[in-house]
Design a protein around this motif. Structure first.
Motif, short mmCIF file in Angstrom:
data_model
loop_
_atom_site.label_atom_id
_atom_site.label_comp_id
_atom_site.label_asym_id
_atom_site.label_seq_id
_atom_site.Cartn_x
_atom_site.Cartn_y
_atom_site.Cartn_z
N UNK A 1 4.69 122.21 3.13
CA UNK A 1 4.52 122.05 4.57
C UNK A 1 5.08 123.26 5.29
N UNK A 2 4.70 123.41 6.53
CA UNK A 2 5.34 124.36 7.42
C UNK A 2 5.94 123.59 8.58
N UNK A 3 7.22 123.83 8.84
CA UNK A 3 7.85 123.26 10.03
C UNK A 3 7.84 124.33 11.11
N UNK A 4 7.29 123.98 12.25
CA UNK A 4 7.16 124.95 13.33
C UNK A 4 8.47 125.14 14.09
N UNK A 5 9.43 124.23 13.83
CA UNK A 5 10.79 124.44 14.32
C UNK A 5 11.75 123.73 13.38
N UNK A 6 13.01 123.99 13.52
CA UNK A 6 14.00 123.42 12.61
C UNK A 6 14.10 121.91 12.80
#
Length: 378
Positions: free
Chosen positions: A197-202
């Protein structure tokens, strides 16, 4: 549909009661099973007898009889995917058995004619509905109840009562039923080799024990469990925000499954199929490997970009912020669109508390740069 009041939608809601970790994982377990079945196709035949013995089904049709909506007849299918929160057996590690399982997660999956597009409608577990009278698996009559929590339908009457409640709400016949418990979730993610996955923020949520910086990650089963439990790490802390996060993770999961060359590893193919078939309880029309393979083969063209996800249009209950009430006109727009094999109009969810907030944009299956918004699917 009964309603307490026509008060305005609250800008946000805060659930007072915390839930155990298992309840927050069942949605992904359900879609893990569905996604992994798609990988196998007819190649599972060589281990037919072993895998076929894993399956146990429930005869929804016999329990419900003829008092049901008519089927579409045009090749479209409606599938109720349900996650239960039983604490029996291996599930005991995630909490004590409170005296009966409930349907923690419910999704109506509408597959359009041609099986190249689908819409998923999430029904929040705390939605207050008019639960119809039904008959449980032992043939015992179960009284209906107005303004009952949606997830009590499964608790008091099992799968058939859950299906009847959804059919009464939607006017749609559920062609299939797939139930998953949450203990198979971690194993399926681990057997798959993790989900990228990619998290667009922490994300930093001490309660779900998940701490991820913005960027790309391959989550193992424990981390994935933490992700779908996350409630305070994203959005306004409500269950509705968490549903958005779970819907985004579903697409990441399907993307990962489709990217794995399981046919290059017969052992991995078997392990995935064995895990998936142990994790699910399907209806009696899918309770053999041949039936399940045929069903999965019909869905193999569906990718994450072909699946549109929405939440049943709801508002927070002014009398209890731990509950939500359907928006009758907007909900009818959703169900009518599916009945007519049309996309759900944007107007149906515009005023809903269920599709507000940024939680759905936090996770993407595509490897986007931190801070960029992932593309929407549907």
């Amino acid at each position: 549909m009964s309603d307490r009041t026509s008060g305005r939608i609250r800008g946000s809601g805060r659930r007072r009661a915390e839930r155990s970790r298992g309840r927050r994982a069942t949605v992904v377990a359900a879609w893990s099973a569905a996604a992994l079945v798609l990988v196998g196709g007819s190649g599972l035949g060589y281990v037919y007898f072993s895998l076929d013995g894993n399956l146990r089904g429930v005869d929804i049709n016999a329990q419900l009889g003829g008092d049901r909506p008519a089927g579409s007849g045009d090749g479209a299918e409606n599938i109720l995917v349900l996650g239960s929160d039983s604490r029996s057996g291996a599930n005991a590690a995630y909490g004590k058995d409170g005296g009966g399982a409930r349907s923690d997660t419910a999704m109506v999956v509408h597959v359009y004619p041609g099986h190249q597009k689908a819409t998923v409608v999430s029904i929040p577990r705390d939605t207050l509905v008019d639960r119809p009278a039904c008959t449980d698996s032992r043939g015992t009559a179960v009284a209906g109840q107005p303004l009952a929590m949606f997830n009590t339908a499964y608790e008091v009457g099992g799968p058939a009562c859950a299906v009847k409640t959804v059919e009464r709400m939607s006017g749609l016949r559920m062609d299939h039923y797939i139930e998953v418990d949450f203990t198979g979730f971690k194993k399926m993610v681990d057997t798959l080799g993790g989900v990228k996955i990619t998290t667009t923020r922490a994300i930093d949520d001490p309660q779900s024990h998940l701490k991820l910086p913005a960027g790309t990650h391959t989550l193992d089963g424990e981390q994935a469990l933490g992700l779908v439990r996350t409630r305070h790490g994203v959005g306004d802390g409500s269950d509705l925000g968490r549903i958005q996060l779970q819907q985004a993770f579903i697409k990441a999961l399907i993307q990962q499954v489709r990217s794995v060359d399981v046919f290059g590893s017969p052992k991995k193919l078997y392990d995935l199929a064995d895990t998936a078939t142990r994790a699910i309880v399907p209806d009696s029309q899918l309770d053999t490997l041949n039936k399940l393979i045929g069903f999965a083969d019909g869905l193999k063209k569906l990718g994450p970009d072909d699946i549109h996800t929405v939440t049943l249009p709801v508002r927070y209950d002014p009398a209890d912020p731990n509950r939500v009430l359907p928006l009758p006109a907007a909900a009818q727009q959703v169900w009518s669109a599916l009945k007519q094999d049309r996309p759900v109009p944007a107007a149906a969810t515009r005023d809903s508390a269920g599709d507000q907030g940024p939680a759905g944009s936090v996770v993407s299956g595509r490897q986007t740069a931190p801070g960029s918004a992932p593309g929407s699917a549907g």
